[in-house]
Design a protein around this motif. Structure first.
Motif, PDB file in Angstrom:
ATOM      1  N   TYR A   1       0.858  -1.171   0.000  1.00  0.00           N
ATOM      2  CA  TYR A   1       0.000   0.000   0.000  1.00  0.00           C
ATOM      3  C   TYR A   1       0.902   1.231   0.000  1.00  0.00           C
ATOM      4  O   TYR A   1       1.453   1.594   1.038  1.00  0.00           O
ATOM      5  CB  TYR A   1      -0.904   0.021   1.236  1.00  0.00           C
ATOM      6  CG  TYR A   1      -1.865  -1.133   1.303  1.00  0.00           C
ATOM      7  CD1 TYR A   1      -2.987  -1.170   0.488  1.00  0.00           C
ATOM      8  CD2 TYR A   1      -1.657  -2.187   2.178  1.00  0.00           C
ATOM      9  CE1 TYR A   1      -3.877  -2.236   0.551  1.00  0.00           C
ATOM     10  CE2 TYR A   1      -2.543  -3.252   2.243  1.00  0.00           C
ATOM     11  CZ  TYR A   1      -3.644  -3.265   1.429  1.00  0.00           C
ATOM     12  OH  TYR A   1      -4.525  -4.319   1.485  1.00  0.00           O
ATOM     13  N   PRO A   2       1.086   1.889  -1.131  1.00  0.00           N
ATOM     14  CA  PRO A   2       1.977   3.042  -1.172  1.00  0.00           C
ATOM     15  C   PRO A   2       1.467   4.213  -0.330  1.00  0.00           C
ATOM     16  O   PRO A   2       2.258   4.987   0.197  1.00  0.00           O
ATOM     17  CB  PRO A   2       2.043   3.406  -2.650  1.00  0.00           C
ATOM     18  CG  PRO A   2       0.863   2.778  -3.273  1.00  0.00           C
ATOM     19  CD  PRO A   2       0.511   1.581  -2.437  1.00  0.00           C
ATOM     20  N   HIS A   3       0.146   4.322  -0.198  1.00  0.00           N
ATOM     21  CA  HIS A   3      -0.458   5.398   0.583  1.00  0.00           C
ATOM     22  C   HIS A   3      -1.582   4.815   1.432  1.00  0.00           C
ATOM     23  O   HIS A   3      -2.761   4.946   1.092  1.00  0.00           O
ATOM     24  CB  HIS A   3      -1.006   6.489  -0.339  1.00  0.00           C
ATOM     25  CG  HIS A   3       0.011   6.994  -1.313  1.00  0.00           C
ATOM     26  ND1 HIS A   3       1.053   7.800  -0.940  1.00  0.00           N
ATOM     27  CD2 HIS A   3       0.159   6.769  -2.636  1.00  0.00           C
ATOM     28  CE1 HIS A   3       1.800   8.064  -1.998  1.00  0.00           C
ATOM     29  NE2 HIS A   3       1.280   7.437  -3.040  1.00  0.00           N
ATOM     30  N   PRO A   4      -1.237   4.159   2.557  1.00  0.00           N
ATOM     31  CA  PRO A   4      -2.273   3.525   3.390  1.00  0.00           C
ATOM     32  C   PRO A   4      -3.271   4.548   3.937  1.00  0.00           C
ATOM     33  O   PRO A   4      -2.934   5.721   4.128  1.00  0.00           O
ATOM     34  CB  PRO A   4      -1.484   2.893   4.531  1.00  0.00           C
ATOM     35  CG  PRO A   4      -0.060   2.920   4.110  1.00  0.00           C
ATOM     36  CD  PRO A   4       0.086   3.997   3.099  1.00  0.00           C
TER      37      PRO A   4
ATOM     38  N   VAL B   1       6.058  -4.725   2.352  1.00  0.00           N
ATOM     39  CA  VAL B   1       5.581  -5.588   1.272  1.00  0.00           C
ATOM     40  C   VAL B   1       5.036  -6.869   1.887  1.00  0.00           C
ATOM     41  O   VAL B   1       5.657  -7.455   2.774  1.00  0.00           O
ATOM     42  CB  VAL B   1       6.730  -5.921   0.289  1.00  0.00           C
ATOM     43  CG1 VAL B   1       6.282  -6.933  -0.752  1.00  0.00           C
ATOM     44  CG2 VAL B   1       7.238  -4.644  -0.383  1.00  0.00           C
ATOM     45  N   ALA B   2       3.869  -7.291   1.432  1.00  0.00           N
ATOM     46  CA  ALA B   2       3.258  -8.543   1.880  1.00  0.00           C
ATOM     47  C   ALA B   2       3.343  -9.558   0.744  1.00  0.00           C
ATOM     48  O   ALA B   2       3.239  -9.197  -0.427  1.00  0.00           O
ATOM     49  CB  ALA B   2       1.806  -8.312   2.274  1.00  0.00           C
ATOM     50  N   VAL B   3       3.529 -10.820   1.099  1.00  0.00           N
ATOM     51  CA  VAL B   3       3.731 -11.881   0.113  1.00  0.00           C
ATOM     52  C   VAL B   3       2.644 -12.944   0.249  1.00  0.00           C
ATOM     53  O   VAL B   3       2.295 -13.338   1.354  1.00  0.00           O
ATOM     54  CB  VAL B   3       5.121 -12.540   0.317  1.00  0.00           C
ATOM     55  CG1 VAL B   3       5.319 -13.706  -0.627  1.00  0.00           C
ATOM     56  CG2 VAL B   3       6.223 -11.503   0.143  1.00  0.00           C
TER      57      VAL B   3
ATOM     58  N   GLU C   1      -0.937   3.798   8.716  1.00  0.00           N
ATOM     59  CA  GLU C   1       0.292   4.381   8.193  1.00  0.00           C
ATOM     60  C   GLU C   1       1.510   3.482   8.373  1.00  0.00           C
ATOM     61  O   GLU C   1       2.452   3.538   7.586  1.00  0.00           O
ATOM     62  CB  GLU C   1       0.571   5.743   8.859  1.00  0.00           C
ATOM     63  CG  GLU C   1      -0.431   6.814   8.540  1.00  0.00           C
ATOM     64  CD  GLU C   1      -1.657   6.824   9.451  1.00  0.00           C
ATOM     65  OE1 GLU C   1      -2.493   7.713   9.296  1.00  0.00           O
ATOM     66  OE2 GLU C   1      -1.773   5.930  10.329  1.00  0.00           O
ATOM     67  N   SER C   2       1.486   2.622   9.378  1.00  0.00           N
ATOM     68  CA  SER C   2       2.633   1.740   9.630  1.00  0.00           C
ATOM     69  C   SER C   2       2.839   0.723   8.502  1.00  0.00           C
ATOM     70  O   SER C   2       3.889   0.089   8.418  1.00  0.00           O
ATOM     71  CB  SER C   2       2.483   1.014  10.969  1.00  0.00           C
ATOM     72  OG  SER C   2       1.351   0.169  10.943  1.00  0.00           O
TER      73      SER C   2
END
Length: 77
Positions: A17-20, A31-33, A25-26
């Motif tokens: 998420y580039p802009h949560p 990156v999630a896999v 924000e954390s």
């Protein structure tokens, strides 16, 4: 996202998420896999099991207790 493992390319195996949204924000810069889209993923030497279904990216180990969303019949949880 795609990743390169050795000389192989694995497509669509991760996301971020580039802009949560506010309150998350954390997650920025992380990156999630999807473990089910790779040959093998491990945590502390244990091979993880992918969470059921294609939408979720959960990593299931013997230390995690279900039930787990994603299997048939769990859509309405």
């Amino acid at each position: 996202l795609s990743i390169v493992v050795g000389d192989r390319l694995a497509d669509a195996v991760a996301w971020y998420y580039p802009h949560p949204l506010a309150g998350f924000e954390s997650l920025a810069g992380r990156v999630a896999v999807y473990p089910g889209r790779l040959e093998e993923c491990t945590v502390d030497g244990e091979v993880v099991r992918a969470q059921p279904g294609d939408f979720y990216g959960g990593w299931i180990t013997d230390r995690i207790v279900g039930p787990f969303k994603g299997a048939p019949g769990t859509l309405g949880w």
